[in-house]
Scaffold this active site. Structure first.
Site, PDB file in Angstrom:
ATOM      1  N   ASP A  76       0.910  -0.933   0.192  1.00  0.00           N
ATOM      2  CA  ASP A  76      -0.381  -0.100   0.214  1.00  0.00           C
ATOM      3  C   ASP A  76       0.704   1.232  -0.131  1.00  0.00           C
ATOM      4  O   ASP A  76       2.297   1.030   0.432  1.00  0.00           O
ATOM      5  CB  ASP A  76      -1.059   0.336   1.593  1.00  0.00           C
ATOM      6  CG  ASP A  76      -1.796   0.871   0.735  1.00  0.00           C
ATOM      7  OD1 ASP A  76      -2.511   1.598   0.242  1.00  0.00           O
ATOM      8  OD2 ASP A  76      -2.755   0.989   2.298  1.00  0.00           O
ATOM      9  N   ASN A  84      -9.914  -3.528  -7.176  1.00  0.00           N
ATOM     10  CA  ASN A  84      -8.946  -1.780  -7.892  1.00  0.00           C
ATOM     11  C   ASN A  84      -9.519  -1.675  -9.217  1.00  0.00           C
ATOM     12  O   ASN A  84      -9.314  -1.376  -9.754  1.00  0.00           O
ATOM     13  CB  ASN A  84      -7.419  -2.744  -8.349  1.00  0.00           C
ATOM     14  CG  ASN A  84      -6.866  -2.639  -7.380  1.00  0.00           C
ATOM     15  OD1 ASN A  84      -5.582  -3.323  -6.349  1.00  0.00           O
ATOM     16  ND2 ASN A  84      -7.258  -2.214  -6.260  1.00  0.00           N
TER      17      ASN A  84
END
Length: 239
Positions: free
Chosen positions: A19, A67
């Site tokens: 991340d 995503n």
């Protein structure tokens, strides 16, 4: 083994939520795609670092089922990087003797990406070093849904109405792979983000404020040292 980890327990299986690529790029006034490129380079180095430390399984969360909701431009840039780094990872895997496995639903990817995934898995299947697992187009809930559909078909055919945890585990994408001992999440976020929901039940969690492109061997050592401070009880009573 590094000097800092001498005499320490090395987790058998480390999972990582990668991340902070976008924020890393934003802080440097770079396009988000440059952050993802730097993140891919960090994955490459982390594979080498974990292999050097004797980690047996490394699972990274590369691209989630959610995503796809990102901008068309960003998704397109990520697909370009997949094409590039799947080839690079094949080279790294061969150099490090790693066996590669993909978890998730690859059917949504373009045929050439599917072919690159299949080649990576096929050409490394006999390697005897660390197993490197890449989660792409992966979501923990979707994995469970697909596992339950397979189990429903099997149970319907046999007439068996029982169901064990072992049967569920053996129907997941990660069948045959031990659950992670340690989950590392970068960028300071405190959530699982739909990652390995079944497998992380008793994993130790470690969060670092570092953005993923800044994750180094030193950061990996910090996580493992923190892991060594934990008393793993798997739901048992405190002694």
């Amino acid at each position: 083994m590094t000097e800092r980890l001498a005499g320490k327990v090395i987790p058998e299986h480390i999972a990582i939520i990668l991340d902070g690529n976008g924020r890393w790029a934003a802080e440097r006034s770079l396009p988000r795609a440059m952050g993802h490129k730097a993140g891919c380079e960090a994955v490459e180095q982390t594979v080498r670092d974990c292999a050097a430390l004797g980690v047996k399984y490394l699972t990274v969360y590369g691209f989630s089922t959610e995503n796809w909701k990102r901008s068309e431009e960003e998704v397109g840039a990520l697909m370009h990087l997949f094409r590039l780094y799947l080839k690079k990872l094949l080279k790294v895997a061969k150099e490090e003797g790693c066996r590669c496995k993909m978890i998730g639903d690859k059917s949504r990817f373009a045929p050439d990406i599917v072919a690159a995934i299949d080649r990576l898995v096929e050409e490394t299947k006999d390697n005897t070093g660390m197993t490197f697992v890449i989660a792409i187009n992966y979501g923990g809930r979707d994995e469970l849904r697909r596992a339950f559909l397979r189990l429903m078909d099997k149970k319907r055919a046999s007439g068996d109405t029982s169901l064990t945890e072992e049967e569920i585990s053996n129907s997941l994408d990660t069948a045959g792979i031990p659950d992670p001992d340690l989950l590392i999440r970068t960028s300071g976020e405190l959530r699982l983000s739909n990652f390995l929901l079944w497998q992380l039940a008793y994993s130790e969690l470690y969060v670092t404020p570092l953005y993923w492109p800044d994750f180094t061997m030193e950061a990996l050592e910090d996580a493992i040292l923190a892991y060594n401070q934990r008393e793993r009880r798997f739901g048992g009573r405190i002694r």
